[in-house]
Scaffold this motif. Structure first.
Motif, PDB file in Angstrom:
ATOM      1  N   ALA A  58       0.829  -1.198   0.000  1.00 25.07           N
ATOM      2  CA  ALA A  58       0.000   0.000   0.000  1.00 25.07           C
ATOM      3  C   ALA A  58       0.867   1.253   0.000  1.00 25.07           C
ATOM      4  N   ARG A  59       0.301   2.336  -0.522  1.00 22.48           N
ATOM      5  CA  ARG A  59       0.949   3.635  -0.471  1.00 22.48           C
ATOM      6  C   ARG A  59       0.017   4.603   0.245  1.00 22.48           C
ATOM      7  N   VAL A  60       0.622   5.554   0.947  1.00 16.39           N
ATOM      8  CA  VAL A  60      -0.141   6.492   1.767  1.00 16.39           C
ATOM      9  C   VAL A  60       0.219   7.911   1.357  1.00 16.39           C
ATOM     10  N   ILE A  61      -0.798   8.729   1.116  1.00 14.21           N
ATOM     11  CA  ILE A  61      -0.569  10.133   0.809  1.00 14.21           C
ATOM     12  C   ILE A  61       0.105  10.814   1.994  1.00 14.21           C
ATOM     13  N   TRP A  62       0.983  11.778   1.716  1.00 13.58           N
ATOM     14  CA  TRP A  62       1.628  12.511   2.802  1.00 13.58           C
ATOM     15  C   TRP A  62       1.971  13.899   2.303  1.00 13.58           C
ATOM     16  N   TYR A  63       2.801  14.638   3.019  1.00  9.03           N
ATOM     17  CA  TYR A  63       3.039  16.042   2.701  1.00  9.03           C
ATOM     18  C   TYR A  63       3.866  16.243   1.436  1.00  9.03           C
TER      19      TYR A  63
END
Length: 270
Positions: free
Chosen positions: A127-132
């Motif tokens: 999985a990939r997670v959105i971040w800043y």
């Protein structure tokens, strides 16, 4: 022993354990200790926990509520664009928490990290997670939260003068510290040295963690805890028991930055 890639579930379990370990320390502090200044400029013990509470909540939104996370970026827009000074940044990220009593702040941090634990429970290894900045792989995302908890916790234990047991949870931070060598230089607008560095660390359990080619002429050898203190800028390398061979290896250790954000200068030699 060359380190293997951990699963998301194992990183998550270690993150929760690291948070619980820090909780057991700060839960015993009195109000005066919560107000003590820490090695982080401008930040008290309470601010260290407020920082963790803010970004643990943001992390839970990034995993489970992308729209809410994106909406929260509006508050941080002046921070991300460089429009705010340090005090202004603190107002955005710490303002609500600075209005709380220590007891209220502890409850808020516990609630935010509980939400992070719940939302991260279903993350797949790919999985990939959105971040800043760019999105992050789930393992890296949770490793960064673990590193933040441990590093800010170090500033707290240094301030209040308590001992904290080192555990093999440090392996996640050590690996992050090794793979961010190139980032350390890019973040400073500089070219990273091409010379390989071998890192061999004595784990708290007595095993050895190894990174990099065995035949590298430059190396960093010593306690894993000291390596983690250096790459999180909690200690200057010359204030540790690390044995560093080679100019490039030593230069890296004086600049090492395993965390995101603008390039910063770590502590002086003590």
């Amino acid at each position: 022993m060359t380190t293997a890639t951990p699963s998301v579930s194992s990183v998550r379990a270690d993150l929760i354990a690291e948070q619980d370990a820090l909780d057991s320390i700060v839960a015993e502090l009195d109000d005066e200790q919560w107000a003590l200044p820490t090695p982080s400029d401008r930040w008290s013990v309470a601010d260290q926990i407020g920082h963790l509470a803010y970004f643990d909540e943001s992390a839970s939104w990034a995993i489970a509520d992308e729209q809410r996370f994106r909406s929260s970026l509006a508050d941080l827009a002046p921070v991300l664009s460089g429009e705010l000074d340090e005090a202004g940044i603190d107002d955005v990220t710490l303002g609500d928490f600075r209005a709380m009593t220590p007891a209220e702040l502890l409850v808020a941090w516990r609630e935010n990290r509980r939400e992070l634990a719940e939302t991260s429970a279903g993350l797949a290894d790919d999985a990939r997670v959105i971040w800043y900045g760019p999105s992050m792989g789930a393992r890296s995302f949770l490793t960064a939260r673990l590193m933040e908890c441990w590093a800010h916790g170090q500033h707290i234990v240094d301030t209040v003068g308590v001992e904290r047991e080192s555990t093999d949870r440090l392996q996640h931070i050590a690996q992050l510290g090794f793979i961010t060598r190139k980032w350390t230089y890019i973040n400073r607008g500089a070219d990273a040295p091409t010379s390989p560095v071998r890192v061999e660390l004595d784990a708290p359990s007595g095993t050895t963690w190894s990174f990099g080619p065995e035949d590298a002429e430059q190396s960093v050898v010593g306690p894993a805890a000291d390596f983690c203190l250096v790459v999180t800028q909690c200690r200057h390398v010359d204030s540790t028991d690390l044995f560093v061979t080679g100019d490039d290896a030593h230069d890296w250790m004086t600049k090492a930055q395993a965390f995101a954000g603008a390039a910063t200068t770590g502590p002086a030699v003590t």
